[in-house]
Scaffold this motif. Sequence first.
Motif, PDB file in Angstrom:
ATOM      1  N   LYS A  47      -3.399   0.095  -4.556  1.00  0.00           N
ATOM      2  CA  LYS A  47      -2.684  -1.133  -4.243  1.00  0.00           C
ATOM      3  C   LYS A  47      -2.114  -1.708  -5.537  1.00  0.00           C
ATOM      4  O   LYS A  47      -2.795  -1.752  -6.561  1.00  0.00           O
ATOM      5  CB  LYS A  47      -3.615  -2.152  -3.598  1.00  0.00           C
ATOM      6  CG  LYS A  47      -2.854  -3.382  -3.095  1.00  0.00           C
ATOM      7  CD  LYS A  47      -3.700  -4.243  -2.186  1.00  0.00           C
ATOM      8  CE  LYS A  47      -2.859  -5.345  -1.551  1.00  0.00           C
ATOM      9  NZ  LYS A  47      -3.648  -6.136  -0.577  1.00  0.00           N
ATOM     10  N   GLY A  71     -10.999  -7.498  -3.749  1.00  0.00           N
ATOM     11  CA  GLY A  71     -10.268  -7.504  -2.482  1.00  0.00           C
ATOM     12  C   GLY A  71      -9.699  -6.133  -2.125  1.00  0.00           C
ATOM     13  O   GLY A  71      -9.715  -5.726  -0.957  1.00  0.00           O
ATOM     14  N   VAL A  72      -9.221  -5.422  -3.122  1.00  0.00           N
ATOM     15  CA  VAL A  72      -8.707  -4.069  -2.860  1.00  0.00           C
ATOM     16  C   VAL A  72      -9.852  -3.143  -2.468  1.00  0.00           C
ATOM     17  O   VAL A  72      -9.716  -2.314  -1.562  1.00  0.00           O
ATOM     18  CB  VAL A  72      -7.962  -3.518  -4.100  1.00  0.00           C
ATOM     19  CG1 VAL A  72      -7.502  -2.091  -3.853  1.00  0.00           C
ATOM     20  CG2 VAL A  72      -6.763  -4.408  -4.435  1.00  0.00           C
ATOM     21  N   ASP A  87     -12.580  -4.076  -0.977  1.00  0.00           N
ATOM     22  CA  ASP A  87     -12.910  -4.472   0.399  1.00  0.00           C
ATOM     23  C   ASP A  87     -11.962  -3.800   1.396  1.00  0.00           C
ATOM     24  O   ASP A  87     -12.399  -3.196   2.374  1.00  0.00           O
ATOM     25  CB  ASP A  87     -12.782  -5.993   0.570  1.00  0.00           C
ATOM     26  CG  ASP A  87     -13.849  -6.761  -0.200  1.00  0.00           C
ATOM     27  OD1 ASP A  87     -14.827  -6.136  -0.660  1.00  0.00           O
ATOM     28  OD2 ASP A  87     -13.688  -7.982  -0.361  1.00  0.00           O
ATOM     29  N   ASP A  88     -10.668  -3.918   1.142  1.00  0.00           N
ATOM     30  CA  ASP A  88      -9.672  -3.374   2.068  1.00  0.00           C
ATOM     31  C   ASP A  88      -9.757  -1.855   2.177  1.00  0.00           C
ATOM     32  O   ASP A  88      -9.387  -1.271   3.193  1.00  0.00           O
ATOM     33  CB  ASP A  88      -8.254  -3.758   1.612  1.00  0.00           C
ATOM     34  CG  ASP A  88      -7.989  -5.246   1.772  1.00  0.00           C
ATOM     35  OD1 ASP A  88      -8.817  -5.933   2.404  1.00  0.00           O
ATOM     36  OD2 ASP A  88      -6.965  -5.723   1.266  1.00  0.00           O
ATOM     37  N   SER A  89     -10.236  -1.213   1.111  1.00  0.00           N
ATOM     38  CA  SER A  89     -10.281   0.251   1.107  1.00  0.00           C
ATOM     39  C   SER A  89     -11.331   0.793   2.063  1.00  0.00           C
ATOM     40  O   SER A  89     -11.232   1.936   2.513  1.00  0.00           O
ATOM     41  CB  SER A  89     -10.576   0.764  -0.306  1.00  0.00           C
ATOM     42  OG  SER A  89     -11.949   0.613  -0.627  1.00  0.00           O
ATOM     43  N   TRP A 127       0.827  -1.189   0.000  1.00  0.00           N
ATOM     44  CA  TRP A 127       0.000   0.000   0.000  1.00  0.00           C
ATOM     45  C   TRP A 127       0.860   1.236   0.000  1.00  0.00           C
ATOM     46  O   TRP A 127       1.876   1.297   0.668  1.00  0.00           O
ATOM     47  CB  TRP A 127      -0.885   0.035   1.255  1.00  0.00           C
ATOM     48  CG  TRP A 127      -1.938  -0.997   1.204  1.00  0.00           C
ATOM     49  CD1 TRP A 127      -1.815  -2.313   1.512  1.00  0.00           C
ATOM     50  CD2 TRP A 127      -3.270  -0.811   0.784  1.00  0.00           C
ATOM     51  NE1 TRP A 127      -2.992  -2.954   1.322  1.00  0.00           N
ATOM     52  CE2 TRP A 127      -3.908  -2.059   0.877  1.00  0.00           C
ATOM     53  CE3 TRP A 127      -3.998   0.292   0.336  1.00  0.00           C
ATOM     54  CZ2 TRP A 127      -5.238  -2.227   0.529  1.00  0.00           C
ATOM     55  CZ3 TRP A 127      -5.317   0.111   0.011  1.00  0.00           C
ATOM     56  CH2 TRP A 127      -5.920  -1.142   0.093  1.00  0.00           C
TER      57      TRP A 127
END
Lengths: 147, 147, 147
Positions: B17, B38-39, B41-43, B2
């Motif tokens: 990412k 997934g990115v 989600d993580d954000s 990141w």
Amino acid sequence: MWWNPVGIWEQEVPPIKTLNIRTFAREELRDITHLVQGVVDDSGIADGLCMVYVPHTTAGVTINENADPDVVRDIIETLDKLVPRGLSYHHTEGNAPAHVKAVLTGNSISVPVQNGRLGLGTWQGIFFCEFDGPRNRKVVVQVLRNT
Amino acid sequence: MWWNPVGIWEQEVPPIKTLNIRTFAREELRDITHLVQGVVDDSGIADGLCMVYVPHTTAGVTINENADPDVVRDIIETLDKLVPRGLSYHHTEGNAPAHVKAVLTGNSISVPVQNGRLGLGTWQGIFFCEFDGPRNRKVVVQVLRNT
Amino acid sequence: MWWNPVGIWEQEVPPIKTLNIRTFAREELRDITHLVQGVVDDSGIADGLCMVYVPHTTAGVTINENADPDVVRDIIETLDKLVPRGLSYHHTEGNAPAHVKAVLTGNSISVPVQNGRLGLGTWQGIFFCEFDGPRNRKVVVQVLRNT
């Protein structure tokens, strides 16, 4: 159909609007400029970026001339020469060329928004590209606000 | 990996990412939809725009059907017919067709994010397009928040 | 020429800048990377997304290798083979192939901005694609700030 978040920040979220479009031919480039401008109008966003997204795999979206309709005919016919129906394809639903054409045109476009207007050039229009119609289709229009 | 800004505004910057992808064939369309989601989600970003960017000149990214793998085969083979390896090219590294294919597919895609999900259509997947593999590749995923 | 809103929020609006470009050949890929980076520099935006928009219908924009100029020659010549001038087109201004090529390349590109720099790959440059020159052309560069 507007997407509306639940809660007190509702009015802060720039809009996404889903347009419903009915196509009438197997292949057709439909000028949707006025519909996209309508979403920009409703958004109340003066400055930002407008993204038009096609959630289909046998249709696309492109920007080109909307003055002489022969330009659109040439685009359709040339794509047909590049990806002809007569070839042998693995995908057996009969619409393999439509998938490839969607890759070539792309399924989204972006346009700057200035003073509440789409920043299109003089001769430009936004065209929904039907490659496997006639069908009922959706087009998602999102406006991102400058900050 | 990141990117993190230095300073008190760190938590305000939506993420970028960089994904590392290993391809295994000279030409390959790899479904990276789950990685991109997934990115998102993580954000922690619920509403906005996801942009996927390929920082290479012999690879691209596109959106098309991820249900029938024959569609992807047809896309690869048709691009190969349009830009064949046998022609005479000026660029002498042997991968001139890969450069042209990257121009035809484009090297970025954008998708609306709604309620934390990529707003893909039912049959759509995001594909990394390898045209000159096998190689180690990078894909940059950026999520812009609606404001 | 910067667009400036009227009012106290002026300094908050990320810039849109219109570049003027003169092309010198009928078909030409012009590296405008430094011009686009210049707009990012002037914007003062460290992290965000840069969108380059071409408001013409016989020109486009693409990202590809700017190290070996033969790559650009191959792109121009291959597009010419795909959409040759000799075919019969409906549009009678003689530039029908230029319209189709603009559809194939697209008329906008997006690049992540990180730490004030365009997040281009090592070999990538941004190219204005002239397909119907020589002409005076415009390119709109917009920088959206991450929030």
